[in-house]
Write an enzyme that holds these catalytic residues in place. Structure first.
Site, PDB file in Angstrom:
ATOM      1  N   LYS A 105       4.022  -6.037   0.314  1.00 14.70           N
ATOM      2  CA  LYS A 105       3.952  -4.576   0.349  1.00 14.70           C
ATOM      3  C   LYS A 105       2.552  -4.139  -0.082  1.00 14.70           C
ATOM      4  O   LYS A 105       2.103  -4.447  -1.187  1.00 14.70           O
ATOM      5  CB  LYS A 105       5.012  -3.977  -0.577  1.00 14.70           C
ATOM      6  CG  LYS A 105       4.914  -2.453  -0.653  1.00 14.70           C
ATOM      7  CD  LYS A 105       6.077  -1.841  -1.403  1.00 14.70           C
ATOM      8  CE  LYS A 105       5.881  -0.346  -1.586  1.00 14.70           C
ATOM      9  NZ  LYS A 105       6.991   0.282  -2.286  1.00 14.70           N
ATOM     10  N   LYS A 136       5.470  -4.505   4.794  1.00 15.36           N
ATOM     11  CA  LYS A 136       5.381  -3.043   4.780  1.00 15.36           C
ATOM     12  C   LYS A 136       3.961  -2.604   4.465  1.00 15.36           C
ATOM     13  O   LYS A 136       3.393  -3.137   3.521  1.00 15.36           O
ATOM     14  CB  LYS A 136       6.347  -2.525   3.715  1.00 15.36           C
ATOM     15  CG  LYS A 136       6.301  -1.036   3.504  1.00 15.36           C
ATOM     16  CD  LYS A 136       7.161  -0.664   2.331  1.00 15.36           C
ATOM     17  CE  LYS A 136       6.975   0.829   2.098  1.00 15.36           C
ATOM     18  NZ  LYS A 136       7.567   1.272   0.878  1.00 15.36           N
TER      19      LYS A 136
HETATM   20  C1  PBG Z   1       8.859   2.741  -3.653  1.00 15.06           C
HETATM   21  C2  PBG Z   1       8.843   2.934  -2.186  1.00 15.06           C
HETATM   22  C3  PBG Z   1       7.870   3.619  -1.439  1.00 15.06           C
HETATM   23  C4  PBG Z   1       8.265   3.561  -0.095  1.00 15.06           C
HETATM   24  C5  PBG Z   1       9.459   2.844  -0.061  1.00 15.06           C
HETATM   25  N1  PBG Z   1       9.784   2.453  -1.350  1.00 15.06           N
HETATM   26  C6  PBG Z   1       6.692   4.394  -1.899  1.00 15.06           C
HETATM   27  C7  PBG Z   1       5.584   3.739  -2.591  1.00 15.06           C
HETATM   28  O1  PBG Z   1       5.500   2.518  -2.714  1.00 15.06           O
HETATM   29  O2  PBG Z   1       4.738   4.493  -3.054  1.00 15.06           O
HETATM   30  C8  PBG Z   1       7.527   4.152   1.053  1.00 15.06           C
HETATM   31  C9  PBG Z   1       8.280   4.322   2.334  1.00 15.06           C
HETATM   32  C10 PBG Z   1       7.616   5.180   3.360  1.00 15.06           C
HETATM   33  O3  PBG Z   1       6.449   5.596   3.237  1.00 15.06           O
HETATM   34  O4  PBG Z   1       8.287   5.466   4.344  1.00 15.06           O
HETATM   35  N2  PBG Z   1      10.122   3.085  -4.184  1.00 15.06           N
END
Ligand code: PBG
Length: 325
Positions: A196, A250
């Site tokens: 991520k 991601k």
């Molecule tokens: C963290 C989380 C995020 C997203 C999913 N889980 C935000 C981040 O890491 O700041 C982002 C998903 C998206 O942008 O669609 N709980």
């Protein structure tokens, strides 16, 4: 003689093209994110995600029913609590919004719908970070793992099928697996947000869950640097060793190389998250009449699958499933 027209022969008609298509998107590939907000009586639109709403528990149950009818096998839940605090108490409260929604979805849809819960603290903390802070304001890895374990057990107790830790703490998959096994939730699976990135593409999501990182901060101290791909392979290897059941990369489109590399190295089911910014860019350009939004959407999803993802978390799930029906 060199066969000059060889490749075009099979592109001549729709039937020929369908016959030789290498990638087929189906509703089975899709996972729909649902935002569930505490303390509202009707769904609230999200300005930067046209067509996506913050649901009430009841409207989330109805939306899940529509998705199920369209053949989408799973939803992933994100909670928007009424109150936030330093420890993100709402994330593990048995009556917290996600736990309430999990119970309602499982009551209504049973085993016909897989319910996944995002497992993180950022929606629930007043400082907006994904973990607990030390007195000096650093994100405390190991103290956060104890909180993640509590959240996992609360979600499992509510009946979740899969927990999806997204906080990028080291050791989070092992800590969650241990906690689930200890509390006799061996059947609950873990979808690891394994690779991520600290991406600027999460902007609209933060509006959707009402998160602002304190002091204009960022997540670069725990999410990955977009410059790196070997580091992702190491992240994924560790999550596999710690007991992940499914893997995730991601965001998706800017990281197709990461998806392809993870696919080549691992045989577990692989998901990719087509994130909020990727969705918003399509909708904004389409609203201006600059692109055909639906065609671009289907092209994005097909590319993510072609790169090697088995599953795609996407705000386009409903639209795509309707088109594929
Ligand atoms: C963290 C989380 C995020 C997203 C999913 N889980 C935000 C981040 O890491 O700041 C982002 C998903 C998206 O942008 O669609 N709980």
């Amino acid at each position: 003689m060199f066969p000059q027209r060889r490749l075009r022969r099979l592109r001549r008609t729709p039937a020929l093209r369908r016959m030789v298509a290498e990638t087929h998107l189906t509703p089975d590939d899709l996972i729909a994110p649902l935002f569930v907000r505490e303390g509202i009586d009707e769904p609230h639109p999200i300005g930067s995600l046209p067509g996506v709403v913050q649901h009430t528990v009841a409207s989330a149950v109805r939306e899940a029913g529509e998705l199920r009818r369209l053949g989408v096998p799973a939803v992933i839940l994100f909670g928007v609590p009424e109150r936030k605090d330093a420890e993100g108490t709402g994330a593990s409260d048995p009556d917290g919004i996600v736990q309430v929604a999990i119970r309602a979805l499982k009551d209504a849809h049973g085993d016909d719908l897989a319910v996944i819960a995002d497992l993180c603290l950022d929606e629930y903390t007043d400082h907006g970070h994904c973990g607990l802070l030390t007195p000096s304001g650093e994100v405390d890895n190991d103290a956060t793992l104890d909180r993640y374990a509590e959240v996992a057990v609360a979600q499992a107790d509510a009946g979740v099928d899969i927990v999806a830790p997204s906080g990028m703490m080291d050791g989070q998959v092992a800590a969650i697996r241990d906690a689930l096994d200890e509390e006799e939730f061996a059947e609950v699976a873990i979808l690891a947000y394994a690779a991520k990135y600290a991406s600027a593409l999460y902007g609209p999501f933060r509006e959707a869950v009402d998160v602002e990182i304190c002091g204009g901060g960022d997540r670069k101290g725990y999410q990955q640097d977009p410059a790196n791909v070997r580091e992702s392979l190491e992240e994924v290897r560790l999550d596999v060793a710690e007991g992940a059941d499914l893997l995730m990369v991601k965001p998706a489109l800017a990281y197709l190389d990461v998806i392809a590399r993870v696919r080549a190295e691992h045989d577990l089911p692989l998901a990719a998250y087509h994130v909020s910014g990727e969705y918003a860019m399509i909708k904004a350009a389409a609203a201006n009449g600059w692109i055909d939004g639906h065609l671009v959407a289907m092209e994005h999803l097909t590319s993510i699958k072609r790169a090697g993802a088995d599953l795609i978390l996407t705000y386009l799930a409903r639209e795509a499933a309707e088109a594929l029906a």
